[in-house]
Design a protein around this motif. Structure first.
Motif, PDB file in Angstrom:
ATOM      1  N   GLU A 140       0.818  -1.212   0.000  1.00 60.21           N
ATOM      2  CA  GLU A 140       0.000   0.000   0.000  1.00 60.21           C
ATOM      3  C   GLU A 140       0.855   1.266   0.000  1.00 60.21           C
ATOM      4  OE1 GLU A 140      -3.421   0.295  -0.070  1.00 60.21           O
ATOM      5  OE2 GLU A 140      -3.521  -1.862  -0.387  1.00 60.21           O
ATOM      6  N   GLN A 141       2.122   1.143   0.400  1.00 60.49           N
ATOM      7  CA  GLN A 141       3.001   2.310   0.503  1.00 60.49           C
ATOM      8  C   GLN A 141       4.124   2.276  -0.526  1.00 60.49           C
ATOM      9  OE1 GLN A 141       3.957   1.300   4.410  1.00 60.49           O
ATOM     10  NE2 GLN A 141       2.107   2.140   5.293  1.00 60.49           N
ATOM     11  N   LEU A 142       4.049   1.375  -1.472  1.00 63.32           N
ATOM     12  CA  LEU A 142       5.114   1.197  -2.448  1.00 63.32           C
ATOM     13  C   LEU A 142       5.397   2.464  -3.243  1.00 63.32           C
ATOM     14  CD1 LEU A 142       7.032  -0.973  -3.475  1.00 63.32           C
ATOM     15  CD2 LEU A 142       5.335  -1.544  -5.196  1.00 63.32           C
ATOM     16  N   HIS A 143       4.369   3.231  -3.544  1.00 61.08           N
ATOM     17  CA  HIS A 143       4.560   4.449  -4.330  1.00 61.08           C
ATOM     18  C   HIS A 143       5.274   5.545  -3.540  1.00 61.08           C
ATOM     19  CE1 HIS A 143       0.708   4.834  -2.264  1.00 61.08           C
ATOM     20  NE2 HIS A 143       0.919   6.141  -2.273  1.00 61.08           N
ATOM     21  N   ASP A 144       5.299   5.443  -2.211  1.00 59.27           N
ATOM     22  CA  ASP A 144       5.935   6.463  -1.370  1.00 59.27           C
ATOM     23  C   ASP A 144       7.401   6.162  -1.055  1.00 59.27           C
ATOM     24  OD1 ASP A 144       3.530   7.852  -1.186  1.00 59.27           O
ATOM     25  OD2 ASP A 144       2.907   6.751   0.601  1.00 59.27           O
ATOM     26  N   ILE A 145       7.854   4.987  -1.416  1.00 61.35           N
ATOM     27  CA  ILE A 145       9.206   4.555  -1.062  1.00 61.35           C
ATOM     28  C   ILE A 145      10.228   5.211  -1.990  1.00 61.35           C
ATOM     29  CG2 ILE A 145      10.760   2.572  -0.974  1.00 61.35           C
ATOM     30  CD1 ILE A 145       8.340   0.870  -0.226  1.00 61.35           C
ATOM     31  N   SER A 181       0.629  -2.062 -12.457  1.00 58.82           N
ATOM     32  CA  SER A 181      -0.375  -1.362 -13.259  1.00 58.82           C
ATOM     33  C   SER A 181      -1.100  -2.290 -14.222  1.00 58.82           C
ATOM     34  CB  SER A 181       0.274  -0.218 -14.032  1.00 58.82           C
ATOM     35  OG  SER A 181       1.210  -0.724 -14.971  1.00 58.82           O
ATOM     36  N   HIS A 182      -0.525  -3.449 -14.525  1.00 61.54           N
ATOM     37  CA  HIS A 182      -1.160  -4.397 -15.446  1.00 61.54           C
ATOM     38  C   HIS A 182      -2.218  -5.256 -14.763  1.00 61.54           C
ATOM     39  CE1 HIS A 182       1.615  -3.385 -18.614  1.00 61.54           C
ATOM     40  NE2 HIS A 182       2.625  -3.571 -17.778  1.00 61.54           N
ATOM     41  N   PHE A 183      -2.334  -5.171 -13.446  1.00 60.28           N
ATOM     42  CA  PHE A 183      -3.246  -6.027 -12.701  1.00 60.28           C
ATOM     43  C   PHE A 183      -4.510  -5.302 -12.259  1.00 60.28           C
ATOM     44  CE2 PHE A 183       0.661  -8.359 -12.505  1.00 60.28           C
ATOM     45  CZ  PHE A 183       0.247  -9.670 -12.624  1.00 60.28           C
ATOM     46  N   ASP A 206      -6.723  -2.356  -8.228  1.00 56.69           N
ATOM     47  CA  ASP A 206      -7.462  -1.248  -8.825  1.00 56.69           C
ATOM     48  C   ASP A 206      -7.082   0.067  -8.152  1.00 56.69           C
ATOM     49  OD1 ASP A 206      -8.894  -1.211  -6.424  1.00 56.69           O
ATOM     50  OD2 ASP A 206     -10.660  -2.176  -7.270  1.00 56.69           O
ATOM     51  N   SER A 207      -7.834   1.103  -8.386  1.00 58.35           N
ATOM     52  CA  SER A 207      -7.503   2.430  -7.863  1.00 58.35           C
ATOM     53  C   SER A 207      -7.483   2.482  -6.336  1.00 58.35           C
ATOM     54  CB  SER A 207      -8.479   3.471  -8.406  1.00 58.35           C
ATOM     55  OG  SER A 207      -9.795   3.153  -8.001  1.00 58.35           O
ATOM     56  N   ASP A 208      -8.175   1.558  -5.675  1.00 61.79           N
ATOM     57  CA  ASP A 208      -8.188   1.506  -4.211  1.00 61.79           C
ATOM     58  C   ASP A 208      -7.087   0.616  -3.643  1.00 61.79           C
ATOM     59  OD1 ASP A 208     -10.390   3.167  -4.034  1.00 61.79           O
ATOM     60  OD2 ASP A 208     -11.817   1.506  -4.063  1.00 61.79           O
ATOM     61  N   GLY A 209      -6.284   0.011  -4.483  1.00 63.59           N
ATOM     62  CA  GLY A 209      -5.204  -0.855  -4.020  1.00 63.59           C
ATOM     63  C   GLY A 209      -5.436  -2.302  -4.395  1.00 63.59           C
TER      64      GLY A 209
END
Length: 99
Positions: free
Chosen positions: A3-8, A29-31, A73-76
């Motif tokens: 859930e925090q991968l984009h902040d690392i 993004s493919h999933f 999806d957009s919610d994780g």
């Protein structure tokens, strides 16, 4: 962590971990859909042979192992048990998370 991968910040990691995190970010993004829809989208954009029976077999094995469908999806990341019942990956069982 998913859930925090984009902040690392990968700049402070060793090269192997940097490449691993970059690969995860690019692949996640493919999933956004279930596997059958991903295969349909893939065959629309890429030339080549898809072994449909192998894809079907792999999808059935994944559902059997996870006891659900995996969707990002957009919610994780989520496990969908049916159209109306799902749980976020972080609240799934440890076995589902590991798989």
């Amino acid at each position: 962590m998913s859930e925090q991968l984009h902040d690392i910040s990968v700049s402070e990691m060793d090269l192997t971990m940097q490449e691993f995190v970059k690969l995860i970010r690019a692949t996640k993004s493919h999933f956004g859909t279930k596997i059958p829809e991903m295969v349909q989208n893939y065959t629309k954009t890429v030339k080549g042979q898809i072994n449909n029976s192998a894809v079907t077999h792999a999808y059935e094995l994944i559902k059997k192992i996870l006891k659900a469908d995996y969707v990002n999806d957009s919610d994780g990341e989520k496990f969908y048990f049916d159209e109306h019942h799902w749980v976020k990956l972080m609240y799934g069982s440890s076995g589902q998370q590991e798989a």
